[in-house]
Design an enzyme around this catalytic site. Structure first.
Site, PDB file in Angstrom:
ATOM      1  N   LYS A   1       2.923  11.249  -3.437  1.00  0.00           N
ATOM      2  CA  LYS A   1       1.880  10.625  -4.266  1.00  0.00           C
ATOM      3  C   LYS A   1       1.010  11.673  -4.965  1.00  0.00           C
ATOM      4  O   LYS A   1       0.469  11.421  -6.034  1.00  0.00           O
ATOM      5  CB  LYS A   1       1.031   9.728  -3.365  1.00  0.00           C
ATOM      6  CG  LYS A   1       0.030   8.842  -4.068  1.00  0.00           C
ATOM      7  CD  LYS A   1      -0.523   7.849  -3.048  1.00  0.00           C
ATOM      8  CE  LYS A   1      -1.673   7.031  -3.558  1.00  0.00           C
ATOM      9  NZ  LYS A   1      -2.135   6.079  -2.509  1.00  0.00           N
TER      10      LYS A   1
ATOM     11  N   ASP B   1     -13.100   5.380   1.191  1.00  0.00           N
ATOM     12  CA  ASP B   1     -11.664   5.389   1.496  1.00  0.00           C
ATOM     13  C   ASP B   1     -11.115   6.805   1.442  1.00  0.00           C
ATOM     14  O   ASP B   1     -10.867   7.349   0.369  1.00  0.00           O
ATOM     15  CB  ASP B   1     -10.928   4.468   0.501  1.00  0.00           C
ATOM     16  CG  ASP B   1      -9.418   4.403   0.778  1.00  0.00           C
ATOM     17  OD1 ASP B   1      -8.931   5.150   1.648  1.00  0.00           O
ATOM     18  OD2 ASP B   1      -8.744   3.608   0.115  1.00  0.00           O
TER      19      ASP B   1
ATOM     20  N   ASP C   1       0.874  -1.167   0.000  1.00  0.00           N
ATOM     21  CA  ASP C   1       0.000   0.000   0.000  1.00  0.00           C
ATOM     22  C   ASP C   1       0.913   1.218   0.000  1.00  0.00           C
ATOM     23  O   ASP C   1       1.500   1.563   1.018  1.00  0.00           O
ATOM     24  CB  ASP C   1      -0.896  -0.024   1.246  1.00  0.00           C
ATOM     25  CG  ASP C   1      -1.735   1.247   1.390  1.00  0.00           C
ATOM     26  OD1 ASP C   1      -1.656   2.122   0.497  1.00  0.00           O
ATOM     27  OD2 ASP C   1      -2.466   1.367   2.397  1.00  0.00           O
TER      28      ASP C   1
ATOM     29  N   GLU D   1      -7.323   0.583  -4.427  1.00  0.00           N
ATOM     30  CA  GLU D   1      -7.300   0.530  -2.956  1.00  0.00           C
ATOM     31  C   GLU D   1      -8.637   0.094  -2.357  1.00  0.00           C
ATOM     32  O   GLU D   1      -8.669  -0.807  -1.512  1.00  0.00           O
ATOM     33  CB  GLU D   1      -6.814   1.873  -2.399  1.00  0.00           C
ATOM     34  CG  GLU D   1      -5.309   2.020  -2.611  1.00  0.00           C
ATOM     35  CD  GLU D   1      -4.776   3.449  -2.531  1.00  0.00           C
ATOM     36  OE1 GLU D   1      -5.524   4.345  -2.098  1.00  0.00           O
ATOM     37  OE2 GLU D   1      -3.613   3.664  -2.906  1.00  0.00           O
TER      38      GLU D   1
END
Ligand SMILES: Nc1ncnc2c1ncn2[C@@H]1O[C@H](COP(=O)(O)OP(=O)(O)OP(=O)(O)O)[C@@H](O)[C@H]1O
Ligand SMILES: [Mg+2]
Lengths: 620, 178
Positions: free
Chosen positions: A87, A206, A25, A184
């Protein structure tokens, strides 16, 4: 090889070696690596027993890097060279990055993906992410005691092609073999669904440090089918920190802060935000470089008020995903909460109100994505047991289109199409003797190309000169299970072919990746040829294993001549597999694969008709 | 090939070639086939023809599923199997009462859009849904019972219009979400 796949009922496949596979992850704030051990998914920890690795990279003056927890202290002392939340830059241009003014970095004005200037020179977000991945790879290899066969890396479901490509490139740069890019929320659904043997329609909400995803899934007898997905790849806990940061600047009447102070304020904001999850009020207190003291108190009510718009912003993707799935909030059986930012009480309340039920918060929102990725990695590596045959059917998050006259986007593949998906479209020339044609591929839902994301441009050359409108050019767009696009084109009357792998407008070229690989110190010392040979040997062993099983099961599908050829090629491959000639080995693998092509087809057809017959009997 | 690409979509799933269809059966057949051919099932195998074959199969199975899942595309596919391609369907001349109906719908949507009336748009979406239900039933009768392809082609055109309208409404509503 399909050959290996098919085990006859009641006949167990030959036992094979357990392959080392992990799920990663790669988060905005925190990264984790997990694996399946004795049938159970577990996160791998560092020497201090910590599963989480903060996604921070510090480039030291004079060379060398620090990572994770070790890089936390330099966030304030050396903010320009300590990269957090990288990211948010993956596959993005400088204009796409939100709140850039509050970031203490030196950005470079380059076309395509943003780059950061550090003491160690210019760095692409891909290189920075690769450092994080390399650290996790080392952790995994140390903990599992061997080289990894493959990894599953998770990405936000709403990542577009450019962001996915960038993630894949980073993994390549870290020397990882990517089995799959996995969304994800889907990873979370797998971990949750398999643990609870759930059936029915679920939503996964999420909200992490930098991204927000909402996926609607239908779980039926081990099949995880994504019905719709939506989200915002620039919305997460970081934005809540930013609201507090602005509020503090405002209330303490601070002039534009230095890079160090900006970092200090952002870190204080994050601490305040997290404290407000458990307390009614929190102190916002720190001393700035200038000697100024900030001494404020934030109540929950203040915080909820200043972030109300952000909470509202999460509901728009929820509504869109439900509409795309043709469902109403009532149809959802449970809402699985994932990501550290879903701990905030006002997020939980908004979700509860919208769905009319309390969300499911009984799993660890930090780990569940990594655990799901590990389960998928284990399955993809070929470690799964026969009775353990769940399947993921995921979708493409954003429509793909082609630019047409007038700057409009004509949709070629619609969002939420199940992967893999391909679509062919025919085009013709509009001028006599025209020999080339160019295409512009975009991603997004808007009508105007200018409002969508440019993915790539490509040109088709070598069209035989014909009268206008006579050429028939068939362009095929294919999106694989990673959500990555490839394009091929063919002139139908002459068979002129051109295959173009899409390199995003924001991506790196293969040459750039190769250059980075060369310059990366780690890899200079790695013996690349030895690694390549080893990879080929592993591939050859698998092929031999597959052939042996297939022949044992279904050799009657072959005539004598076919059998002789295959046996000869197997013998040759056996001989080469222990040698040192990677090229010869590669050729032998290709030859055997080709020779067993028809055999595999026959076996597949036989097994499919069996599968369907079984199915029909079920129905009766 | 990992699935027989020469089979029509219905045969691929082992379903009778007709409009009326049990969605659960289609879903189950889709899952069964994808369990065999999906790329995830072949990720651990070396690159090569088998993986390519499985990929071709997975693409075909998804294409077939998408076509059969929705009543409109399923009806279009049935007409195409009967030799009536989209060009033929589109060349059909619409009966005046349908044209009038379309005009009324358009006006209603434009009005709600012009005044940003979300409730009205949601009402219209609901009414469309109900009307579509009736049209689906009509298609079932025309395609399965009466085998009246020309009438079915007319109905398909009506349904294309209703679907397009629904999409327009959804796009307007989506813009109001955020
Ligand atoms: N108790 C808490 N209350 C509020 N926020 C929290 C709490 N714990 C963690 N967070 C926030 O959660 C975010 C990190 O979550 P997580 O680790 O799930 O993100 P990530 O996986 O790194 O990011 P992404 O999935 O967006 O790439 C941070 O913004 C952090 O401040
Ligand atoms: Mg996350």
């Amino acid at each position: 090889m399909a050959l290996l796949q098919i085990a006859e009922p009641g006949q167990s496949a030959a036992p094979h070696k357990h392959r080392l596979a992990v799920g990663i992850d790669l988060g905005t704030t925190n990264s984790l690596v997990a694996t399946v051990r004795n049938g159970i998914a577990v996160c791998l920890t560092d020497e201090q027993g910590r599963a989480i690795m903060p996604s921070i990279v510090h480039y030291r003056d004079g060379g060398g890097i620090e990572l994770g927890f070790d890089a936390m202290s330099t966030r304030v002392s050396d903010p320009r060279n300590t990269i957090v939340s990288v990211k948010r830059f993956m596959g993005r241009g400088i204009k796409d990055v939100t709140h850039i003014e509050a970031m203490p970095y030196v950005f470079e004005e380059t076309p395509g993906m943003v780059r950061l200037r550090t003491v160690q020179g210019s760095k692409s977000p891909v290189e920075i992410s690769a450092e994080l991945l390399r650290a996790l790879r080392k952790r995994a290899e140390a903990s599992l005691g061997g080289e990894l066969t493959g990894v599953v890396v998770t990405v936000p479901a709403y990542f577009d092609d450019a962001q996915r490509q960038a993630t894949r490139d980073a993994a390549r740069l870290a020397g990882l073999h990517v089995l799959r890019l996995l969304n994800e929320p889907t990873a979370a659904a797998v971990a949750y669904g398999l643990d609870n043997a759930s059936e029915g329609v679920y939503a996964v909400f999420d909200l992490g440090g930098g991204t927000f995803d909402l996926s609607i899934l239908k779980l039926t007898r081990g099949v995880f089918e994504v019905l719709a997905t939506n989200g915002d790849t620039a919305l997460g806990g970081d934005d809540f920190d930013h609201r507090l940061y602005c509020w503090a600047l405002d209330h303490a009447r601070i002039d534009p802060p230095s890079a160090e102070d900006a970092r200090r304020l952002l870190m204080a904001a994050r601490a305040v935000k997290e404290l407000l999850t458990v307390c009614e009020e929190a102190p916002f207190r720190l001393r700035l470089d200038s000697g100024e003291e900030v001494d404020l108190t934030v109540t929950r009510a203040d915080f909820f008020e200043m972030t109300r718009a952000l909470v509202q912003k999460t509901l728009a993707p929820v509504k869109r995903a439900l509409r795309d799935a043709g469902l109403s909030p009532r149809d959802v059986k449970g809402v699985v909460m994932v990501g550290g930012a879903t701990r905030m009480p006002h997020i939980q309340r908004a979700v509860a109100e919208y769905f009319g039920q309390e969300p499911l918060t009984n799993l660890d929102p930090d780990r569940v994505v990594a655990l799901g990725a590990a389960m998928q990695a284990n399955a993809l590596a070929g470690n799964r047991r026969e009775d353990d045959s769940w399947l993921l059917l995921d979708v493409i998050p954003l429509s793909l289109g082609l630019e047409t006259m007038g700057g409009l986007s004509e949709k070629v593949i619609a969002r939420n199409a199940t992967l893999p998906v391909a679509r062919a479209q025919e085009f013709t020339t509009f001028k006599d003797g025209q020999t080339a044609m160019s295409f512009h591929i975009v991603q997004g839902e808007r009508e105007l190309v200018a409002d969508c994301r440019s993915l790539a441009r490509f040109e088709l050359r070598g069209i035989p000169p014909m009268a206008a409108g006579a050429a028939r050019i068939r362009v095929t767009f294919q999106v694989d299970a990673d959500g990555l696009l490839s394009v091929s084109a063919l002139e139908a009357s002459t068979g002129v072919e051109a295959s173009i792998h899409v390199k995003p407008s924001y991506g790196l070229t293969d040459d750039e990746i190769a250059g980075m690989l060369r310059s990366s110190l780690e890899h200079a010392s790695d013996d690349l040829t030895a690694r390549a040979l080893r990879e080929k040997q592993v591939e050859a062993e698998r092929l031999l294993e597959a052939c042996a099983q297939a022949l044992a099961a279904d050799s009657e599908l072959l005539d004598e001549a076919e059998r002789t050829t295959i046996d000869a090629l197997i013998a040759r491959l056996r001989q080469l597999v222990t040698g040192h000639d990677a090229n010869a080995l590669s050729d032998a693998i290709a030859a055997l694969s080709r020779a067993t092509e028809d055999f595999a087809t026959r076996r597949m057809n036989r097994s499919l008709s069996k599968a369907l017959t079984g199915h029909n009997i079920d129905e009766l | 090939m990992s699935v027989d690409l020469s089979l029509d979509y219905f045969a691929l799933f082992g379903l009778p070639c007709r409009f009326r269809l049990d969605e659960a059966t289609l879903d189950h057949a889709w899952h069964t086939l994808q369990t065999e051919v999906h790329p995830d099932r072949h990720a651990h195998l070396p690159d090569g023809s088998d993986r390519r074959n499985a990929m071709a199969g997975a693409l075909r199975v998804n294409e077939a599923y998408t076509a059969l899942k929705k009543p409109l595309t399923r009806a279009q596919y049935l007409l195409e199997l009967a030799g009536m391609g989209s060009d033929v369907i589109n060349a059909n001349v619409m009966a005046p009462e349908y044209l009038f109906e379309q005009l009324q719908w358009r006006e209603a949507v434009e009005e709600a859009r012009g005044t940003n009336d979300i409730d009205a748009l949601e009402q219209l979406a609901l009414r469309l849904q109900i009307q579509k239900g009736g049209v689906v039933e009509q298609l079932a009768v025309q395609l399965d019972d009466q085998r009246d392809l020309d009438a079915a082609a007319d109905t398909v055109r009506r349904m294309m219009f209703l679907d397009k309208l629904r999409q327009d409404i959804d796009n307007v509503l989506a813009a109001f979400d955020g």
